[in-house]
Design a protein around this motif. Sequence first.
Motif: not given
Length: 398
Positions: A241-250, A285-287, A295-306
């Motif tokens: 997931l390197a480089g995807q942190g900003a997308l998750v924050f979005l 759950a989001g945290i 994985g990217s799916l869990a990261a983005f779902v977690g971000a939306l939940l958070f």
Amino acid sequence: MSSRRERFQVMGAGICSLILVLGVARFAYTPLLPLMQRQAGLGVGEAGLLAAINYGGYLSGALIASLISDLVLKDRLYRIGMVLAIASTALMGLTTDVTVWAVSRFVAGLSSAAGMLLGTGLILNWLIRHDHRSELGIHFSGIGLGIAGCAAAVLLMSPWFDWRGQWLIFALLGGMLLVPALRWLPAPDPSPFTKSGEALRDQPPGRLFMRLFMAAYFCAGVGYVVSATFIVAIVDRLPGLAGQGALVFLAIGAGAAPACIVWDFIARRTGALNALILAAVLQIAGILLPVAVGGSLAAFVGALLFGGTFIGMVSLVLTMAGRYYPTRPAKMMGKMTLSYGAAQILGPALTGWLALHWGSYTAGVYLAAGMMAVGTVLLLVLKGVERRDAAALRAVAA
């Protein structure tokens, strides 16, 4: 000016103020953190310390808000805070001195409290006085828009500007938000009556309720602050997931933007405490999803939940404060935020210390989820206290 247009402008002022003090002055630090670590030599421990100092400024502002009753003074401090938000943002791009950065983050925290507590209190007071619904979902959408906006801005600017240039551009954007944030918020009305002539009366909760409520909100503060501060760095260090942190924050911002409106509807149907409990469970759950599943799916779902829950909890708590204290909502908002803010000082500092010793932010994530679980139990206890207090009031009335 028509009532509908005036309400639109007041809500617009609130949204712009929150985008300014939180999206620009406060949360721009999160997506810019990895860039500052690579380009400006900011260390992991220093990053956590700066975040803690930022929350220290916010806590200081909350203390000031809890002590002020005069609406005119609140309005004046709110306007000063908006200007300080821009100054503190510009200061981040003008130096590489950690001490000056610390001053900037403290001032940014003060300005965040001015917008979040004083501004929200002024807007809630205006809504109640003008016989509008006291839900603040539309107003608090400014937080999600600010988070999503600053994350998107960093993604767009990074190929063209270094960390220093991006801070200065954020200051210019803040100047554009300053105009509606100041111009559209009318001068406060100190009269004790609404426009329809109804008297404003405070209905404070009992002492035990307040103590448990503040303790639960402290736990929510720890749960919130770790992800809000370190999510970009956490995701960037996860395998694949390197480089995807900003997308998750979005994604957090995207989840947060409509969240307060949604939680207003949920609270209207289930009650505020039930809505808070549901939001807390989903936030846990989001945290955990990004680090426990991977994985990217869990990261983005977690971000939306958070994103969809943390700001919903803040909105519900501050709206409850306004209903308990319609004549002086910022006082209880300030007290609740002292509890939330204390957690926001402890959380980043402790997470930074754990990261130094364990080599990753994972331990801090599990700490945040554990504290959220404790807070959820306290909210369940709070339901029983609320029923007991209501029964006691009915007995007195009888």
